[in-house]
Design an enzyme around this catalytic site. Structure first.
Site: not given
Ligand code: ADE
Ligand code: ZN
Length: 337
Positions: A20, A22, A199, A202, A279-280
């Site tokens: 996971h 992006h 997703h 969250e 995630d990021d």
């Molecule tokens: N796109 C990038 N990071 C995300 C996240 N944490 N939740 C939803 N969409 C995303």
């Molecule tokens: Zn994500």
């Protein structure tokens, strides 16, 4: 001489997955500035340090505004290639042996960028990075804050690359955009033969995780809201549907007040197949190793629990059974050595 590893060295060397992450959220500020300069894109920060200082987010929509703004630096096939190559190099350094990369074409088709430029750039970099120890793949993601028709357009546009895409997912602003809004889309993606993931849970409630489960997806991204619903946790555990949890993301987006309050350990101990992901990563202050390290510290995870999380990643990955066995064997060898 016996080598004593610190917990961080042990976790960094641990063979693991990233399921996971992006691509748009993988750019370090320095790379983002390099791409902006190369493409003549004006940024509203003067330096990478100033951009990094802006990484203080109220919630998911607040983060997404900056994330989508920064997508402007990716313009040409070579940008998508270079961003993917940079991520894959970093993942390898992090001890990741198998990486699945989310990418959402809609941010770019909006600006008239051809899907072929994105796909050829990303898939070319993946193919160049793969070898007998390292594997990677692409997950195409649609935006839930847009229409279901727009999602169908993405599905049609990526069909020429269908054999090289591992799965179809969905991200974006969650509240008010439940998985059910995309029920027809997910059915179509599944009928086209794609593994699917979404997703859910969250920022959204447990009901969104229940909807995700009922859509028949292979994995749920985040899913942490399920910890508030024991019956849902029991169903996730019984059905063996993995959650790709991103603890530092949840912390930085104020889903939890502290990692000690994070439900990862509760989910794990309830038998849910949790995995730990980033995630990021530059936005949230950590790659997979930092996520594992922070959780092990804050939640007092035992070494066996950390290893269970990592093995869950191998079991949840979209790989052949031979590769899955190879990943497990590499971990066993690491633990023995
Ligand atoms: N796109 C990038 N990071 C995300 C996240 N944490 N939740 C939803 N969409 C995303
Ligand atoms: Zn994500």
């Amino acid at each position: 001489m016996i080598e004593i590893k610190t917990q961080e060295e042990f976790l960094r060397g641990l063979p693991k997955t990233e399921l996971h992450m992006h691509l748009e959220g993988s750019l370090e500020p320095e790379t983002l500035f390099m791409l902006a300069r190369r493409n003549g894109v004006a940024l509203r920060w003067d330096t990478p340090e100033a951009l990094r200082a802006a990484y203080a987010f109220r919630d998911l929509p607040d983060f997404l505004a900056l994330y989508f703004e920064a997508c402007a630096v990716l313009c040409m096939e070579r940008d998508f290639h270079d961003a993917t190559a940079a991520y894959l190099r970093r993942a390898r350094e992090d001890g990741v042996l198998h990486a699945e990369i989310f990418f959402g074409p809609q941010s770019f088709t909006d600006r008239g960028i051809p899907v072929a430029a994105m796909m050829d750039g990303i898939l070319g970099a993946i193919e160049a990075a793969e070898d007998e120890t390292f594997s990677a793949g692409l997950l195409v993601s649609v935006h839930r804050h847009r229409s279901e028709d727009a999602a169908f357009e993405v599905l049609r546009a990526i069909l020429p690359w269908r054999d090289r895409i591992l799965g179809i997912g969905m991200g974006g602003a969650e509240i008010g955009n439940p998985p059910d809004k995309f029920a027809r889309f997910f059915r179509a993606a599944q009928e086209a033969g794609f593994p699917t993931m979404v997703h859910a849970g969250e920022e959204g409630p447990p009901a969104y995780v229940r909807q995700a489960l009922d859509l028949g997806v292979q994995r749920i991204d985040h899913g942490v809201a399920a910890a508030a619903d024991p019956a849902l946790m029991a169903d996730l555990a019984a059905q063996g549907v993995p959650l790709t949890v991103c603890p530092l993301s949840n912390l930085r987006l104020n889903v939890v007040a502290s990692l000690a309050d994070h439900p990862l350990a509760t989910l794990l101990r309830a038998g849910v197949r949790v995995t730990v992901n980033s995630d990021d990563p530059p936005y949230f202050g950590g790659w997979v190793t930092e996520n594992l390290l922070a959780c092990a510290d804050a939640m007092d995870l035992s070494r066996d629990e950390v290893i269970q999380i990592v093995r869950n990643g191998f079991d949840a990955a979209f790989v052949s059974e031979a590769r899955r066995a190879d990943l497990h064997a590499r971990l066993t060898a690491y633990l023995a050595g």
